[in-house]
Design a protein around this motif. Structure first.
Motif, mmCIF file in Angstrom:
data_model
loop_
_atom_site.group_PDB
_atom_site.id
_atom_site.type_symbol
_atom_site.label_atom_id
_atom_site.label_comp_id
_atom_site.label_asym_id
_atom_site.label_seq_id
_atom_site.Cartn_x
_atom_site.Cartn_y
_atom_site.Cartn_z
ATOM 1 N N THR A 17 2.373 -16.078 -9.460
ATOM 2 C CA THR A 17 1.224 -16.852 -9.921
ATOM 3 C C THR A 17 -0.026 -15.995 -10.093
ATOM 4 O O THR A 17 -0.622 -15.946 -11.177
ATOM 5 C CB THR A 17 0.911 -18.000 -8.946
ATOM 6 O OG1 THR A 17 2.061 -18.834 -8.817
ATOM 7 C CG2 THR A 17 -0.259 -18.829 -9.451
ATOM 8 N N MET A 21 -1.360 -14.703 -13.825
ATOM 9 C CA MET A 21 -2.625 -15.269 -14.295
ATOM 10 C C MET A 21 -3.670 -14.182 -14.525
ATOM 11 O O MET A 21 -4.438 -14.242 -15.488
ATOM 12 C CB MET A 21 -3.148 -16.298 -13.288
ATOM 13 C CG MET A 21 -2.350 -17.593 -13.239
ATOM 14 S SD MET A 21 -2.249 -18.444 -14.821
ATOM 15 C CE MET A 21 -0.547 -18.056 -15.317
ATOM 16 N N VAL A 24 -2.726 -12.618 -17.791
ATOM 17 C CA VAL A 24 -3.034 -13.491 -18.921
ATOM 18 C C VAL A 24 -4.521 -13.451 -19.243
ATOM 19 O O VAL A 24 -4.919 -13.370 -20.415
ATOM 20 C CB VAL A 24 -2.578 -14.935 -18.613
ATOM 21 C CG1 VAL A 24 -3.138 -15.909 -19.651
ATOM 22 C CG2 VAL A 24 -1.063 -15.013 -18.596
ATOM 23 N N ILE A 25 -5.364 -13.514 -18.206
ATOM 24 C CA ILE A 25 -6.810 -13.469 -18.424
ATOM 25 C C ILE A 25 -7.212 -12.168 -19.117
ATOM 26 O O ILE A 25 -7.962 -12.166 -20.101
ATOM 27 C CB ILE A 25 -7.560 -13.623 -17.089
ATOM 28 C CG1 ILE A 25 -7.376 -15.043 -16.533
ATOM 29 C CG2 ILE A 25 -9.058 -13.334 -17.270
ATOM 30 C CD1 ILE A 25 -7.928 -15.235 -15.139
ATOM 31 N N ILE A 57 -8.758 -19.936 -22.462
ATOM 32 C CA ILE A 57 -8.206 -19.148 -21.359
ATOM 33 C C ILE A 57 -8.266 -19.909 -20.043
ATOM 34 O O ILE A 57 -7.232 -20.177 -19.423
ATOM 35 C CB ILE A 57 -8.966 -17.814 -21.215
ATOM 36 C CG1 ILE A 57 -8.814 -16.979 -22.487
ATOM 37 C CG2 ILE A 57 -8.467 -17.037 -20.004
ATOM 38 C CD1 ILE A 57 -9.607 -15.701 -22.468
ATOM 39 N N THR A 61 -5.547 -21.209 -17.181
ATOM 40 C CA THR A 61 -5.251 -20.309 -16.066
ATOM 41 C C THR A 61 -5.810 -20.791 -14.731
ATOM 42 O O THR A 61 -5.150 -20.660 -13.699
ATOM 43 C CB THR A 61 -5.779 -18.898 -16.365
ATOM 44 O OG1 THR A 61 -7.193 -18.962 -16.657
ATOM 45 C CG2 THR A 61 -5.057 -18.289 -17.552
ATOM 46 N N VAL A 104 -9.493 -14.354 -9.653
ATOM 47 C CA VAL A 104 -10.125 -14.391 -10.976
ATOM 48 C C VAL A 104 -11.173 -13.292 -11.114
ATOM 49 O O VAL A 104 -11.506 -12.873 -12.231
ATOM 50 C CB VAL A 104 -10.764 -15.774 -11.261
ATOM 51 C CG1 VAL A 104 -9.725 -16.855 -11.252
ATOM 52 C CG2 VAL A 104 -11.881 -16.084 -10.276
#
Length: 295
Positions: A17, A21, A24-25, A57, A61, A104
């Motif tokens: 996870t 993520m 992907v970001i 995005i 996410t 993040v």
């Protein structure tokens, strides 16, 4: 608090996870940066952030990152063990929140190097305004902080991670389309009165969900509804255009894309707006978890 933070962070980094993520970001922000600065011929990092943040995005996410924060504890039956620790609920929630912000924050720290790299390779001197670029980047981080807090609150309401993710996506979509709703919503006083009463009922439902006290929820709804109706009967003009104005305050993404960040202006109002969002939903999460601690 530190032990819980490390545990949460490790669980993200040792699972698909968190890593997926983050990838992907980075991939999507990289794509939009390339598109804005090569295809459009613009050496401006803030333009790529506008394109990236147009919710493609983070609406996807962030729910994947936050959905497991508290819902997984309930599903795996470890919540009561966690709540039995000699640490306050606030510290438990903050530790989980900071772990998610770290996840993040890692890709966002990497993207912080983009404006400098773009300056080094730009053929036009002065094309990149670093102050404007980093102002937009900072506002994006604040917006992310608010979104993570909202997603964490959604995770505290249910046991299923999938339902938590769906609630988060639905909430983000609702906030995104607020800017369109305010354009079509009637500006009449009666329409605003009805909308305020509906909001009062929604607020009462939230109070019931958090406190399991239907009386408190009914009192909140009743007081707001009666006060609004009394104000309408005394001076109905007060409600003219009121609900569209309230919607404007909830147009979450508008505060970022239509703010002064992309004109080089540091808007303290935007900073307070996103910090307030984050604080409110962290407090709501604490209350939601605290209720289960003594249930």
């Amino acid at each position: 608090m530190g032990a819980i933070y490390k545990r949460e962070l490790k669980s993200y980094l040792c699972s698909m996870t968190g890593c997926v993520m983050m990838a992907v970001i980075l991939a999507l922000i990289g794509f939009f940066t390339t598109y804005a600065n090569i295809s459009m011929g613009e050496a401006r990092f803030e333009i790529s952030l506008i394109l990236a943040v147009n919710f493609y995005i983070f609406v996807i996410t962030v729910p994947f990152i936050t959905m497991r924060s508290i819902a997984e504890e309930r599903h795996s039956k470890t919540e009561q063990l966690l709540l039995s620790l000699p640490i306050s609920t606030t510290k438990i929630v903050l530790a989980k929140y900071l772990a998610m912000m770290t996840i993040v924050g890692i890709p966002m720290l990497i993207t912080a190097a983009y404006p400098i790299l773009m300056t080094l390779f730009s053929s036009v001197e002065g094309a990149m305004n670093l102050a404007t670029a980093y102002n937009a980047w900072f506002m994006l981080v604040l917006m992310l902080a608010a979104m993570v807090a909202m997603g964490m609150f959604a995770s505290s309401l249910v046991e299923s991670q999938v339902i938590a993710a769906v609630i988060s996506v639905g909430a983000f979509l609702l906030l995104y389309f607020m800017s369109y709703v305010k354009l079509v919503f009637p500006t009449g006083a009666l329409a605003s009165l009805i909308a305020v009463i509906v909001l009062a009922a929604a607020l009462g439902a939230i109070v019931i969900a958090l406190t399991k006290n239907s009386t408190a929820g009914c009192i909140v709804t009743g007081v707001i509804s009666v006060a609004s109706l009394a104000a309408y009967l005394i001076k109905s003009s007060l409600f003219a255009g009121l609900f569209p104005k309230l919607i404007s305050g909830l147009a979450f993404f508008d505060a970022y894309t239509n703010g002064g960040a992309f004109m080089g202006a540091f808007d303290i109002g935007e900073v307070v707006y996103y910090i307030s969002f984050a604080v409110v939903f962290i407090v709501l999460t604490v209350q939601s978890v605290e209720r289960r601690r003594y249930s």
